[in-house]
Design an enzyme around this catalytic site. Structure first.
Site, PDB file in Angstrom:
ATOM      1  N   HIS A 236      -4.379  -8.465   8.270  1.00 18.35           N
ATOM      2  CA  HIS A 236      -4.471  -8.740   6.846  1.00 18.35           C
ATOM      3  C   HIS A 236      -3.363  -9.711   6.457  1.00 18.35           C
ATOM      4  O   HIS A 236      -2.185  -9.343   6.445  1.00 18.35           O
ATOM      5  CB  HIS A 236      -4.332  -7.436   6.046  1.00 18.35           C
ATOM      6  CG  HIS A 236      -4.331  -7.631   4.555  1.00 18.35           C
ATOM      7  ND1 HIS A 236      -3.600  -6.849   3.701  1.00 18.35           N
ATOM      8  CD2 HIS A 236      -4.975  -8.526   3.775  1.00 18.35           C
ATOM      9  CE1 HIS A 236      -3.792  -7.254   2.456  1.00 18.35           C
ATOM     10  NE2 HIS A 236      -4.616  -8.268   2.472  1.00 18.35           N
ATOM     11  N   HIS A 328     -10.450 -13.294   0.656  1.00 10.62           N
ATOM     12  CA  HIS A 328     -10.389 -12.563  -0.608  1.00 10.62           C
ATOM     13  C   HIS A 328     -10.077 -13.447  -1.806  1.00 10.62           C
ATOM     14  O   HIS A 328     -10.487 -13.123  -2.913  1.00 10.62           O
ATOM     15  CB  HIS A 328      -9.317 -11.460  -0.540  1.00 10.62           C
ATOM     16  CG  HIS A 328      -9.631 -10.379   0.425  1.00 10.62           C
ATOM     17  ND1 HIS A 328      -8.660  -9.574   0.985  1.00 10.62           N
ATOM     18  CD2 HIS A 328     -10.801  -9.965   0.942  1.00 10.62           C
ATOM     19  CE1 HIS A 328      -9.228  -8.710   1.808  1.00 10.62           C
ATOM     20  NE2 HIS A 328     -10.520  -8.928   1.789  1.00 10.62           N
ATOM     21  N   ASN A 329      -9.328 -14.507  -1.627  1.00  6.59           N
ATOM     22  CA  ASN A 329      -8.912 -15.359  -2.749  1.00  6.59           C
ATOM     23  C   ASN A 329      -9.425 -16.776  -2.526  1.00  6.59           C
ATOM     24  O   ASN A 329      -8.757 -17.595  -1.888  1.00  6.59           O
ATOM     25  CB  ASN A 329      -7.383 -15.410  -2.874  1.00  6.59           C
ATOM     26  CG  ASN A 329      -6.769 -14.108  -3.340  1.00  6.59           C
ATOM     27  OD1 ASN A 329      -7.449 -13.108  -3.481  1.00  6.59           O
ATOM     28  ND2 ASN A 329      -5.470 -14.125  -3.582  1.00  6.59           N
ATOM     29  N   PRO A 377      -9.759  -2.867   3.791  1.00  7.82           N
ATOM     30  CA  PRO A 377      -8.567  -2.183   4.291  1.00  7.82           C
ATOM     31  C   PRO A 377      -8.027  -1.200   3.265  1.00  7.82           C
ATOM     32  O   PRO A 377      -7.983  -1.483   2.068  1.00  7.82           O
ATOM     33  CB  PRO A 377      -7.576  -3.334   4.522  1.00  7.82           C
ATOM     34  CG  PRO A 377      -7.996  -4.395   3.564  1.00  7.82           C
ATOM     35  CD  PRO A 377      -9.497  -4.273   3.444  1.00  7.82           C
ATOM     36  N   GLY A 378      -7.633  -0.029   3.723  1.00 13.59           N
ATOM     37  CA  GLY A 378      -6.974   0.919   2.842  1.00 13.59           C
ATOM     38  C   GLY A 378      -5.497   0.603   2.745  1.00 13.59           C
ATOM     39  O   GLY A 378      -5.024  -0.449   3.183  1.00 13.59           O
ATOM     40  N   SER A 384      -9.512   2.734   6.717  1.00 12.95           N
ATOM     41  CA  SER A 384     -10.153   1.516   6.248  1.00 12.95           C
ATOM     42  C   SER A 384     -11.652   1.653   6.488  1.00 12.95           C
ATOM     43  O   SER A 384     -12.099   2.560   7.188  1.00 12.95           O
ATOM     44  CB  SER A 384      -9.595   0.296   6.990  1.00 12.95           C
ATOM     45  OG  SER A 384      -8.235   0.084   6.682  1.00 12.95           O
ATOM     46  N   HIS A 403     -12.049  -5.692  -2.252  1.00 14.28           N
ATOM     47  CA  HIS A 403     -11.270  -6.247  -1.148  1.00 14.28           C
ATOM     48  C   HIS A 403     -10.297  -5.240  -0.544  1.00 14.28           C
ATOM     49  O   HIS A 403      -9.637  -5.546   0.453  1.00 14.28           O
ATOM     50  CB  HIS A 403     -10.498  -7.481  -1.616  1.00 14.28           C
ATOM     51  CG  HIS A 403      -9.186  -7.194  -2.281  1.00 14.28           C
ATOM     52  ND1 HIS A 403      -9.068  -6.392  -3.399  1.00 14.28           N
ATOM     53  CD2 HIS A 403      -7.921  -7.606  -1.995  1.00 14.28           C
ATOM     54  CE1 HIS A 403      -7.799  -6.336  -3.760  1.00 14.28           C
ATOM     55  NE2 HIS A 403      -7.077  -7.049  -2.937  1.00 14.28           N
ATOM     56  N   GLY A 404     -10.156  -4.051  -1.121  1.00 15.57           N
ATOM     57  CA  GLY A 404      -9.195  -3.085  -0.588  1.00 15.57           C
ATOM     58  C   GLY A 404      -9.231  -1.801  -1.377  1.00 15.57           C
ATOM     59  O   GLY A 404     -10.121  -1.591  -2.215  1.00 15.57           O
TER      60      GLY A 404
END
Length: 478
Positions: A236, A328-329, A377-378, A384, A403-404
């Site tokens: 990540h 994610h971004n 992802p956690g 996760s 995303h998380g």
């Protein structure tokens, strides 16, 4: 804000109408269950979401994900859609860490085969991979070479024998965005990029070793190469200082340019300009360059993880195969149904993963029939999830998902209101070896939680379906 201010659309969707605030251009739709909605509407993030909905040229609705938390400008965990090319673009609605994302590596390495080696894997990962906000990598480049990385993305790593062809096939966009323009990136950003390729960074970025604890969709798991009680590795991170500087540079430039387009942003960090402006085109070229840098960075880190597995587990590194790499971004031009019309849009995703349903153009070929993988992802050292996008996501969230695990509060709120939790010590006490430069969250506060509530909400809202749950075995963070 009170619940009475919301209109409930269904069990997992709530709406703040456009009439709630005079300057709103579109309604805000929150994806949340009963457990999450109360915290969301009481937090800082919802006010930021309302302000983001004030951007000129937005269409449809602003989507708020169940893992939302406050950020700079827009909150982290939103999708904002502008009409192409007459809408606006805002770097603050894409994020400072451009293309922060997740790479998941699956394997056929049995849990029992690796038993007793997790401390050694954590030690080797920490020794082999520079981490921390100021970390410098072993790949030292001049600025011309940085530009090559920014043009080529993960393909650069393939040419340097740090990737397999299948790594690119199973990555979003093949690990490279077209039309990147490193010439629109500042000298400061390029200097940072020359030092930081192949580094993990700080904050909440991490590398984790997991086992596949439970499979929920066996057909999808077979395609992904996931099997219960085998090892996987999760990476990540994003574009490091290169992308952060790009965002900072263009927020400043957009702040200066906005008045000339008669635009007053709702807050300075949401400065925006028309999509067809020179400033917008320059930013898109620079943003894509930063995105490609991030794709290359995660690919180099995947190569380093394989080297560690080779050393610790007697040549097992080549048994690690990419499941998927997801951003994610990012901001991208896409086609979507908006209010019954098929429309070309510019989609800002900040803290939201692209989640195209089965058959949608743009999905990596191995997953075209299944739908795009969504990696969730956690918190560091917590479970996760691997999910698959559904067709419903295209209508409900413009092909997007969470995303998380989400945060209960922002870093600012955490520093002022939360009791510190020694995360590393807690995980070590649970038998999970942790190696890091310090606390993975501001002030040692455990910022993320509610992974199961987030995943159940996303699944209940039919944005994505559950494929597998991953259990942590070792953690390395910056």
């Amino acid at each position: 804000m009170e619940r009475t201010d919301l209109t409930r659309i269904d069990d997992f969707t709530w709406e703040i109408p456009e009439s709630f605030r005079e300057a709103m251009r579109v309604p805000v739709r929150i994806i949340a269950n009963e457990e999450l909605i109360g915290d969301i509407i009481r937090g800082e993030a919802i006010e930021q979401a309302i302000q983001t909905a004030m951007m000129p040229g937005l269409v449809g609705h602003l989507v708020v994900m169940p893992d939302v938390y406050s950020g700079q400008g827009a909150p982290v965990g939103i999708v904002a859609v502008s009409k192409w090319p007459v809408g606006t673009i805002a770097p603050g609605a894409i994020g400072h860490d451009i293309n922060t994302g997740v790479r998941l590596l699956g394997s056929d390495i049995d849990l029992e085969e690796a038993k007793g080696n997790f401390d050694a894997l954590a030690d080797a990962l920490k020794a082999h991979i520079p981490s921390g906000s100021d970390a410098e990598g072993s790949i030292q480049m001049n600025k011309s070479e940085v530009d090559h990385v920014a043009q080529s993305g993960a393909q650069w790593a393939l040419r340097k024998d740090m990737a397999q062809q299948d790594d690119l096939v199973r990555a979003e966009e093949g690990g490279r965005l077209n039309d990147a323009d490193p010439g629109k990136v500042s000298e400061v950003a390029r200097s940072l990029g020359a030092q930081q390729l192949g580094t993990l960074g700080g904050g909440e970025h991490f590398i984790e070793i997991h086992s596949v604890e439970e499979v929920f969709d066996r057909a999808a798991a077979v395609t992904m190469g996931l099997k219960e009680d085998t090892l996987v590795a999760q990476i990540h991170c994003g574009s490091r200082g290169y992308g952060r500087q790009v965002c900072a540079d263009y927020i400043e430039r957009f702040q200066e340019a906005a008045p000339s387009y008669d635009i007053t942003p709702p807050n300075p960090n949401l400065a925006c300009v028309p999509l067809d402006s020179r400033e917008s085109k320059d930013y898109m070229g620079a943003m894509k360059a930063a995105a490609n840098y991030a794709y290359a960075n995660r690919q180099v880190l995947a190569h380093r993880v394989r080297e560690v597995f080779d050393d610790v587990l007697d040549g097992a590194g080549q048994r690690l195969k990419t499941v998927y790499d997801v951003a994610h971004n990012l901001g991208q031009v896409e086609m979507h149904q908006v209010e019954g019309k098929h429309m070309r849009c510019y989609v800002h995703r900040k803290g939201a993963a692209r989640a195209f349903g089965p058959g949608t153009p743009g999905i990596s070929l191995p997953y075209r029939a299944l739908g795009q993988p969504v990696l969730v992802p956690g918190s560091m050292g917590e479970n996760s999830w691997v999910m698959l996008a559904t067709r419903e996501s295209m209508q409900k969230s413009f092909g997007s998902a969470c995303h998380g695990a989400g945060r209960t509060m922002s870093r600012h709120e955490a520093n002022h209101h939360a009791e510190p939790v020694a995360i590393d010590e807690e995980l070590e006490g649970q038998g999970v070896p942790v190696r890091g430069e310090g606390s993975p969250s501001a002030g040692g506060v455990k910022l993320k939680e509610n992974i199961d509530a987030v995943v159940e909400t996303v699944a209940g809202a039919r944005l994505a379906s559950k494929v597998a749950r991953l259990k942590p075995l070792a953690v390395v963070h910056g």
